[in-house]
Motif scaffolding. Structure first.
Motif, mmCIF file in Angstrom:
data_model
loop_
_atom_site.group_PDB
_atom_site.id
_atom_site.type_symbol
_atom_site.label_atom_id
_atom_site.label_comp_id
_atom_site.label_asym_id
_atom_site.label_seq_id
_atom_site.Cartn_x
_atom_site.Cartn_y
_atom_site.Cartn_z
ATOM 1 N N LYS A 1 8.816 -8.269 26.203
ATOM 2 C CA LYS A 1 8.329 -9.636 26.442
ATOM 3 C C LYS A 1 7.103 -9.947 25.581
ATOM 4 N N ARG A 2 6.340 -8.879 25.245
ATOM 5 C CA ARG A 2 5.113 -9.115 24.478
ATOM 6 C C ARG A 2 5.403 -9.595 23.070
ATOM 7 N N ILE A 3 6.577 -9.190 22.535
ATOM 8 C CA ILE A 3 6.947 -9.648 21.189
ATOM 9 C C ILE A 3 7.163 -11.156 21.210
ATOM 10 N N ILE A 4 7.839 -11.623 22.261
ATOM 11 C CA ILE A 4 8.098 -13.059 22.381
ATOM 12 C C ILE A 4 6.773 -13.804 22.560
ATOM 13 N N GLU A 5 5.918 -13.238 23.425
ATOM 14 C CA GLU A 5 4.601 -13.869 23.632
ATOM 15 C C GLU A 5 3.837 -13.922 22.324
ATOM 16 N N ALA A 6 3.896 -12.851 21.544
ATOM 17 C CA ALA A 6 3.193 -12.807 20.266
ATOM 18 C C ALA A 6 3.706 -13.890 19.334
ATOM 19 N N ALA A 7 5.033 -14.070 19.296
ATOM 20 C CA ALA A 7 5.611 -15.086 18.423
ATOM 21 C C ALA A 7 5.113 -16.468 18.830
ATOM 22 N N LEU B 1 1.544 -16.963 17.897
ATOM 23 C CA LEU B 1 1.288 -17.171 16.469
ATOM 24 C C LEU B 1 1.850 -18.503 15.993
ATOM 25 N N GLY B 2 2.266 -19.333 16.930
ATOM 26 C CA GLY B 2 2.598 -20.708 16.578
ATOM 27 C C GLY B 2 4.067 -21.001 16.399
ATOM 28 N N ALA B 3 4.945 -20.030 16.704
ATOM 29 C CA ALA B 3 6.368 -20.317 16.574
ATOM 30 C C ALA B 3 6.819 -21.203 17.731
ATOM 31 N N SER B 4 7.647 -22.204 17.446
ATOM 32 C CA SER B 4 8.175 -23.046 18.522
ATOM 33 C C SER B 4 9.207 -22.228 19.295
ATOM 34 N N GLN C 1 12.163 -21.564 17.115
ATOM 35 C CA GLN C 1 11.870 -20.571 16.071
ATOM 36 C C GLN C 1 11.843 -19.164 16.660
ATOM 37 N N THR C 2 11.218 -19.042 17.843
ATOM 38 C CA THR C 2 11.186 -17.734 18.507
ATOM 39 C C THR C 2 12.608 -17.235 18.738
ATOM 40 N N PHE C 3 13.472 -18.170 19.189
ATOM 41 C CA PHE C 3 14.838 -17.767 19.472
ATOM 42 C C PHE C 3 15.543 -17.293 18.208
ATOM 43 N N TRP C 4 15.482 -18.126 17.164
ATOM 44 C CA TRP C 4 16.243 -17.803 15.949
ATOM 45 C C TRP C 4 15.683 -16.587 15.226
ATOM 46 N N LYS C 5 14.357 -16.443 15.224
ATOM 47 C CA LYS C 5 13.764 -15.397 14.385
ATOM 48 C C LYS C 5 13.479 -14.111 15.158
ATOM 49 N N VAL C 6 13.343 -14.199 16.483
ATOM 50 C CA VAL C 6 12.994 -12.985 17.231
ATOM 51 C C VAL C 6 14.118 -12.555 18.179
ATOM 52 N N ILE C 7 14.439 -13.442 19.101
ATOM 53 C CA ILE C 7 15.383 -13.039 20.159
ATOM 54 C C ILE C 7 16.770 -12.764 19.585
ATOM 55 N N LEU C 8 17.278 -13.695 18.773
ATOM 56 C CA LEU C 8 18.639 -13.543 18.265
ATOM 57 C C LEU C 8 18.827 -12.268 17.450
ATOM 58 N N PRO C 9 17.950 -12.015 16.453
ATOM 59 C CA PRO C 9 18.152 -10.780 15.684
ATOM 60 C C PRO C 9 18.085 -9.532 16.560
ATOM 61 N N LEU C 10 17.177 -9.531 17.548
ATOM 62 C CA LEU C 10 17.043 -8.338 18.384
ATOM 63 C C LEU C 10 18.226 -8.149 19.328
#
Lengths: 276, 355
Positions: free
Chosen positions: A170-176, A179-182, A185-194
């Motif tokens: 969860k901390r990765i998502i919080e970090a994103a 750092l200003g990701a909408s 953006q969080t979904f496409w760049k963090v959650i989806l790839p993971l």
């Protein structure tokens, strides 16, 4: 105790024996039948058979229907898993239980239940008639087979996807977000790839049984739509031609291996991301 | 301590192995058995109990759902059976492949006395000398139709090609049964081996496919009883069951001809309990037993004593339950056409189904 090599071997033996007798030997038998003809002479004819008109048509139909149901399963399962990992625990256990519950029942029974729902005088049409709406012809169509596949195999998509989504820190998502990701953006760049390995695993677990099924197409297709699984069944049983049946099964295995290679590829690329 | 546990475990395993051996040895001792391999639900369980009571022979029953699933198990010698109940063409195939032994009719007095002449004569098309088989059930194939929803009298197979019954027709899902119908319409034999005629038959089935609701096997009963379709191709035994459940239906054998099928008892060549096998077959031919089986099954019986013993008057008078075999004496029975022709039939049927 388990560290000693002898004990390890001892505990491994039952599994190795089991795998040898019930997986490896039957596979060899199948390859033997697949590569020989009635006179026990080696021939590739049983393999090329899959690309002759009636067989190839069944193969294409199987791949098509399996792909469509895999994609539908993914589209249904992904939002559900996002909700499950996001929300409070008590709800998620209840919902995931609902998804696992059908697995406790025999899939043949589940498919027969769908038969009575989709039939001409089935539940759907009776409800429509009650409201004076026109009937829908669902049974014995590709749609009916896809419905049956999605229903039967959806849990196999949900489980790996849920596991891989809930493993995301969860901390990765919080970090994103920090750092200003909408959210998008969080979904496409963090959650989806993971979550890709889970999605790939789920897709394999849906695609393979969907590609090889013959029960669902027999019950919901009314014998009018022949999948490659039905053709193989027919060659083995009605045709008593084990060589052709085994040859077709081997071709089918090639497609399954391709599918697994894709999954492994996704798994590895994911690990590389993590290492970075 | 550790070694003591190990010792105890060894004793445990040893005793288990011993008792296991003891059990299996005992089982082998009571060798008064007969291994029967029959169609699913083709014998009233009550009959088996009676047989065991009267003769002291234990019946070990396995079941199959098609001739084709039965054949490889017997041919590959995977399991040994004494008595089997294959259909006509399968009897011929098993004779041809040397899987059966001639019966000794001295041990089959009931079969000689009560099984109708007509049936032995018809059996000669697959068992030329009546050496290997005793008829158990017989019947025809015809059209089952809903009298309230089908205006005309469907006494021709061609009604199955009529556009106005689109999505109301159920066909049989097997190569021989499916191709039999267009072959009969063309006036050909259902044991046709001429490839041009067979291809024409295939084309007729492909043309018919868009108006067929489904290709079915056993499901035909449920689908007709619940009214899913207006008509279907069914076996006469199933027809009786459907009519008892849903009186809207009637059964007709089209004028172009039909399949006069016979399922017969045979004894395998490798049978280990030949004497018991004969006793079993003869028991099945005894009129009081045959009537119990008939009531349970609904399939017509070749046993000439059964009709008088039947208690239900409606069934006793029913021409579907007790058709006059003489009416069908001109009809054909399936023959075994050889391995290559079998495959040709199956391939044509596959072509229809993927279309």
């Amino acid at each position: 105790m388990f560290k000693s090599a002898g004990v390890k071997t001892l505990f491994m033996t039952p599994f190795c024996l089991w795998a040898g007798i019930f997986i490896f030997v039957p596979l060899l038998c199948m390859i033997w039948y697949g590569l020989t003809n009635d006179d026990e002479i080696f021939t590739p004819a049983n393999l090329t058979l899959a690309f002759e008109p009636p067989y190839f048509k069944a193969l294409l139909l199987s791949i098509g229907l399996a792909l469509v149901s895999t994609i539908i399963c993914l589209l249904l399962a992904y939002p559900l898993c996002l909700i499950l990992t996001d929300k409070a625990r008590d709800l998620s256990t209840a919902v995931s239980l609902l998804f696992i519950l059908p697995l406790w029942m025999n899939s043949l029974l589940l498919t027969m239940a769908w038969q009575t729902i989709l039939e001409k005088n089935g539940i759907i049409n009776q409800v429509l008639r009650y409201f004076n709406l026109p009937d829908v012809a669902l049974i014995n169509t590709p749609t009916a087979i896809i419905i049956g596949m999605v229903y039967n195999f959806l849990p196999y998509m949900v489980l790996p996807l849920y596991v891989s989504l809930s493993k995301i820190d969860k901390r990765i998502i919080e970090a994103a977000r920090d750092l200003g990701a909408s959210y998008m953006q969080t979904f496409w760049k963090v959650i989806l790839p993971l979550s890709l390995p889970g999605a790939a695993g789920g897709m394999t677990m849906v695609f393979i049984p969907a590609l090889t099924t013959f029960v669902i197409s027999a019950l919901l297709g009314g014998g009018k739509l022949l999948l490659i699984g039905n053709v193989i069944e027919q060659e083995f049983i009605a045709g008593y031609n084990w060589h052709w049946g085994a040859g077709l099964s081997m071709v089918l295995m090639i497609f399954i291996l391709i599918n697994m290679a894709v999954t492994i590829f996704f798994d590895n690329s994911h690990e590389e991301v993590e290492e970075k | 301590m550790e070694s003591k546990k190990f010792f105890a475990l060894c004793i445990l395993i040893f005793t288990l192995a011993l008792t296991g051996c003891g059990l299996s040895a005992e089982e082998e001792k009571s060798d008064n058995v007969v291994y029967v391999y029959s169609w699913g639900d083709y014998l009233d369980p009550e009959v088996l109990e009676k047989f065991e009571e009267e003769t002291g022979i234990r019946v070990i029953l396995d079941e199959y759902d098609t001739n084709e699933t039965m054949y490889p198990r017997v041919a590959e010698g995977a399991v040994h059976y004494d008595v089997i109940c294959p259909s006509d063409y399968m009897v011929q195939k098993m004779i041809a492949n040397n899987l059966l032994q001639p019966l000794n009719f001295d041990f089959l007095p009931n079969a000689k006395e009560y099984i109708g002449e007509d049936f032995f004569r018809q059996s000669q098309s697959f068992d030329s000398e009546n050496e290997y088989s005793v008829p158990y059930c017989w019947g025809t194939v015809g059209i089952m139709y809903d009298k309230t929803r089908v205006e005309e009298f469907p006494n021709s197979w061609t009604i199955l090609w009529e556009e106005k019954y689109k999505d109301e027709i159920l066909m049989q899902d097997s190569a021989r049964d499916a191709l039999m119908i267009p072959l009969k319409i063309m006036g050909k034999s259902m044991n046709e081996t001429d490839k041009t005629a067979l291809k024409l038959a295939r084309d007729m089935l492909i043309k018919q496919k868009p108006i067929v609701q489904a290709y079915v096997v056993d499901e035909v009963k449920d689908k007709l009883i619940s009214g899913e379709a207006k008509m279907g191709v069914v076996f006469s035994g199933e027809a009786l069951m459907i009519m008892l459940e849903n009186p809207n239906y009637d059964f007709v054998v089209p004028r172009e001809g039909t399949n006069f099928w016979i399922d017969s008892w045979v004894i395998t060549r490798d049978a280990e309990n030949v004497e018991n096998a004969h006793k079993f077959i003869d028991f099945m031919c005894r009129p009081d037993i045959a009537v119990i089986n008939f009531d349970y099954l609904g399939y017509s019986t070749p046993n000439i004593a059964v009709q008088d013993l039947e208690e239900d008057e409606e069934i006793r008078e029913s021409p579907v339950a007790f058709p006059n075999p003489e009416v069908y004496s001109g009809q054909e029975t399936y023959k075994y056409l050889g391995n290559d022709m079998d495959r040709y039939y199956n391939n044509l049927w596959l072509q229809v189904k993927v279309e």
